[in-house]
Every structure is written in structure tokens, then in C-alpha cells.
Design a protein around this motif. Structure first.
Motif, short mmCIF file in Angstrom:
data_model
loop_
_atom_site.label_atom_id
_atom_site.label_comp_id
_atom_site.label_asym_id
_atom_site.label_seq_id
_atom_site.Cartn_x
_atom_site.Cartn_y
_atom_site.Cartn_z
N ARG A 76 0.82 -1.22 0.00
CA ARG A 76 0.00 0.00 0.00
C ARG A 76 0.85 1.27 0.00
O ARG A 76 0.35 2.36 0.24
CB ARG A 76 -0.94 0.01 1.22
CG ARG A 76 -1.85 -1.20 1.31
CD ARG A 76 -2.75 -1.34 0.09
NE ARG A 76 -3.22 -2.73 -0.03
CZ ARG A 76 -3.53 -3.29 -1.17
NH1 ARG A 76 -3.41 -2.62 -2.30
NH2 ARG A 76 -3.95 -4.53 -1.21
N ILE A 100 -8.39 -5.68 7.14
CA ILE A 100 -9.10 -4.47 6.72
C ILE A 100 -8.38 -3.83 5.53
O ILE A 100 -9.00 -3.42 4.54
CB ILE A 100 -9.21 -3.44 7.87
CG1 ILE A 100 -10.05 -3.99 9.02
CG2 ILE A 100 -9.82 -2.13 7.36
CD1 ILE A 100 -10.07 -3.08 10.25
N SER A 101 -7.05 -3.77 5.62
CA SER A 101 -6.26 -3.16 4.56
C SER A 101 -6.42 -3.92 3.24
O SER A 101 -6.57 -3.32 2.17
CB SER A 101 -4.79 -3.12 4.97
OG SER A 101 -4.00 -2.54 3.96
N ALA A 135 -8.94 -5.63 2.34
CA ALA A 135 -10.30 -5.43 1.84
C ALA A 135 -10.50 -4.04 1.24
O ALA A 135 -11.17 -3.88 0.21
CB ALA A 135 -11.30 -5.67 2.97
N GLU A 136 -9.89 -3.02 1.87
CA GLU A 136 -10.15 -1.63 1.47
C GLU A 136 -9.07 -1.03 0.58
O GLU A 136 -9.30 0.01 -0.04
CB GLU A 136 -10.36 -0.77 2.72
CG GLU A 136 -11.56 -1.21 3.55
CD GLU A 136 -11.88 -0.28 4.69
OE1 GLU A 136 -11.24 0.80 4.80
OE2 GLU A 136 -12.79 -0.61 5.48
N LYS A 137 -7.89 -1.63 0.56
CA LYS A 137 -6.78 -1.19 -0.30
C LYS A 137 -6.51 0.32 -0.19
O LYS A 137 -6.67 1.07 -1.16
CB LYS A 137 -7.05 -1.57 -1.75
CG LYS A 137 -7.15 -3.07 -1.98
CD LYS A 137 -7.46 -3.41 -3.43
CE LYS A 137 -7.40 -4.90 -3.68
NZ LYS A 137 -8.22 -5.73 -2.78
N PRO A 138 -6.10 0.80 0.98
CA PRO A 138 -5.82 2.23 1.14
C PRO A 138 -4.69 2.68 0.21
O PRO A 138 -3.72 1.95 0.00
CB PRO A 138 -5.38 2.32 2.61
CG PRO A 138 -4.88 0.96 2.94
CD PRO A 138 -5.76 0.02 2.19
N LYS A 192 -4.82 7.08 5.12
CA LYS A 192 -5.80 6.00 5.17
C LYS A 192 -5.24 4.78 5.89
O LYS A 192 -5.95 4.10 6.64
CB LYS A 192 -6.25 5.64 3.75
CG LYS A 192 -7.08 6.72 3.08
CD LYS A 192 -7.48 6.32 1.67
CE LYS A 192 -8.31 7.42 1.00
NZ LYS A 192 -8.65 7.06 -0.41
N ILE A 244 -6.79 2.94 9.30
CA ILE A 244 -7.05 1.50 9.35
C ILE A 244 -6.28 0.85 10.50
O ILE A 244 -6.80 -0.04 11.19
CB ILE A 244 -6.69 0.84 8.00
CG1 ILE A 244 -7.74 1.23 6.95
CG2 ILE A 244 -6.60 -0.69 8.12
CD1 ILE A 244 -7.43 0.76 5.55
#
Length: 279
Positions: A160, A223-224, A226-229, A234, A238
Motif C-alpha cells: 500500500r 481491513i487493509s 479489503a479496502e486497499k488504502p 488512510k 485502518i
């Protein structure tokens, strides 16, 4: 694991190294310190290069300059050589330690190659180290699992765009604060671990502390993924959320067991307790 392997010890003397281009590169100055026991190994290395150059031998061709951490905590460009290059440099250093050092160096280099081909070997070697220090098997199993979870998290952060050690530290502190109400440095103070000590905070954690550390980091990773900040801000949010899940679970556990999860005991304390149990 990688961090722990950046320092190795030969006869109680530390040698810095860095994994570069798929092999270990060792600090030449540190090797000189080991072999000649000079109070100024950097000067010795410079004089050695000058002397050999007069004989038509350019030792610097065996080196590359890599940034290694110094005693002041900062990183400086340092002459480093791979195993083959170090062997060549050793040939120019008159020392009774040369042969034992070469045998030792070949061994530590081979171990790393074996660990890359079979990662389970790295865990087995680490397990042996903890066993020799007196940690119980149940604790070791959690510690090794925690290392794997931590590695997954750092890999995800790199994916990320998290790139600096400072950024890793900030994100780790966010998880820790949300999980335990303390940053890692504050936690070390709470456990009476000197700020100058190289002791790893997690090596001083109890079973429950390790479990909630794992929970915070695992949830953050998931979470990371799933959400790909796509920016640091961001990632930071997370990290706080992932730690928050672990923090709420910790508080629930504390209500049920009637005591705090965070313990002021460090490794010296609970290993002593373990020894008393065995007696």
C-alpha cells in the motif's frame, strides 16, 4: 526475522550485515574490528587498502557501499562485501582468528540460503534460541505465530505504499495505542525496559499480551486487504481501527478475568517465575 538477522555476533563482537542482491553483505570495518582488535578499525581498513594497493591489489573492488545503522542510530554509507569478498579481504589481514572466522562466516551464510529454500528452518532456529533462553513452549508457539502475522502486515503495508521505517513505526504505534492505550515506547517504560536496551518489546510480553497484539495486527491486515488504502493517512486510520478491535476485546477479557491484560512484568520476571514452577 529479517531485522534480527541484521546483526550477528562472533566471539561477543557484533558484525552488521544487510541482505542485498539476494545475499548477505557484511560491514568490512566490523570484520576488521573482530580480526585485529583495533581501537580504530576504520583507520586500519584504510591503511590496509593503501598497503595492498601498493602491491597492485585493489581491495575496494570487493566492496559496495551500503547504508548501515551506526551507534548513533543513523544510517551511513559503509564499505560492505559479500562472503566471497570478505574471504578475499581476510587474506590480507594477518590474524590468528582468520580461519575460525572464515568457517563461522561460511556457516551463517549457508544457514540463510537454507532458510530461503525452506522457511520452516528459520522458525526452527528461532524456536531453539527461545528455548535456550528458558521460554516455555506455549509462549514460543504464540511468539512465532505473532512473527508470521507481523510479516503479513508489513508486506501488506509495503503493497500500500508504506516505505520508510518511520512510517512503519507510526502505524505500529497506532495499533498499540488502540489495543493497549500505550505506544511501544510507553509500553517498554511500563515494563521497566531501558530505552537504551535493544530488547524486543514482544519478547517481554505475556501470553495474553502477545495474543492481543496478534489480534490487532491481523485485523489491521485484513481491513487493509479489503479496502486497499492508497495513502498514508488512510493506512493510519485502518491501523487505529484494527487496534481498536483488539482494544475492545481486551477490555471485555479484563472484565471477565477480573484483572488487567497489560503486565508490568518483563521477560526477566516471568522467566524467573517459570523457573520457580519447574523447581
Amino acid at each position: 526475522m529479517e531485522e534480527k538477522n541484521k546483526l550477528i555476533v562472533f566471539e561477543d563482537k557484533k558484525i552488521r550485515r544487510l541482505w542485498y542482491n539476494k545475499e548477505w553483505f557484511y560491514s568490512v570495518v566490523d570484520v576488521c574490528r573482530v580480526l585485529v582488535e583495533s581501537s580504530n578499525p576504520r583507520n586500519y581498513w584504510n591503511m590496509l587498502k593503501t598497503r595492498e594497493l601498493e602491491n597492485g591489489i585493489e581491495l575496494s573492488t570487493n566492496c559496495v557501499q551500503l547504508k548501515l545503522e551506526s551507534v548513533d542510530g543513523k544510517k551511513y554509507k559503509t564499505d560492505c562485501a559479500d562472503t566471497k569478498g570478505i574471504f578475499r579481504i581476510i587474506q590480507s589481514i594477518p590474524s590468528k582468528k582468520a580461519e575460525p572466522f572464515k568457517m563461522w562466516l561460511a556457516q551463517v551464510g549457508q544457514e540463510r540460503i537454507e532458510e530461503i529454500e525452506n522457511p520452516e528452518l528459520a522458525q526452527e532456529r528461532m524456536k531453539e534460541i527461545y528455548e535456550k533462553k528458558g521460554y516455555p513452549k506455549s509462549w514460543i508457539d504464540k511468539r512465532l505465530r505473532g512473527i508470521a502475522i507481523r510479516q503479513d502486515l508489513t508486506d501488506e503495508w509495503k503493497e500500500r505504499g508504506v516505505g520508510t521505517q518511520k512510517e512503519f513505526s507510526i502505524l505500529t504505534a497506532e495499533i498499540s495505542k488502540a489495543t493497549f492505550g500505550m505506544t511501544p515506547n510507553e509500553y517498554k517504560n511500563f515494563k521497566n525496559i531501558s530505552s537504551k536496551s535493544k530488547s524486543n518489546l514482544r519478547d517481554n510480553m505475556t501470553d495474553l499480551e502477545l495474543i492481543f497484539t496478534m489480534l490487532g495486527e491481523k485485523v489491521t491486515t485484513d481491513i487493509s486487504k479489503a479496502e486497499k488504502p492508497n495513502n498514508f493517512s488512510k493506512n493510519k486510520k485502518i491501523a487505529k481501527r484494527g487496534g481498536g478491535v483488539a482494544g475492545r476485546a481486551r477490555k471485555d477479557a479484563e472484565r471477565e478475568i477480573g484483572k488487567k491484560v497489560m503486565s508490568s512484568k518483563n521477560a526477566k520476571d516471568f522467566l524467573l517465575d517459570e523457573t520457580k514452577k519447574l523447581k
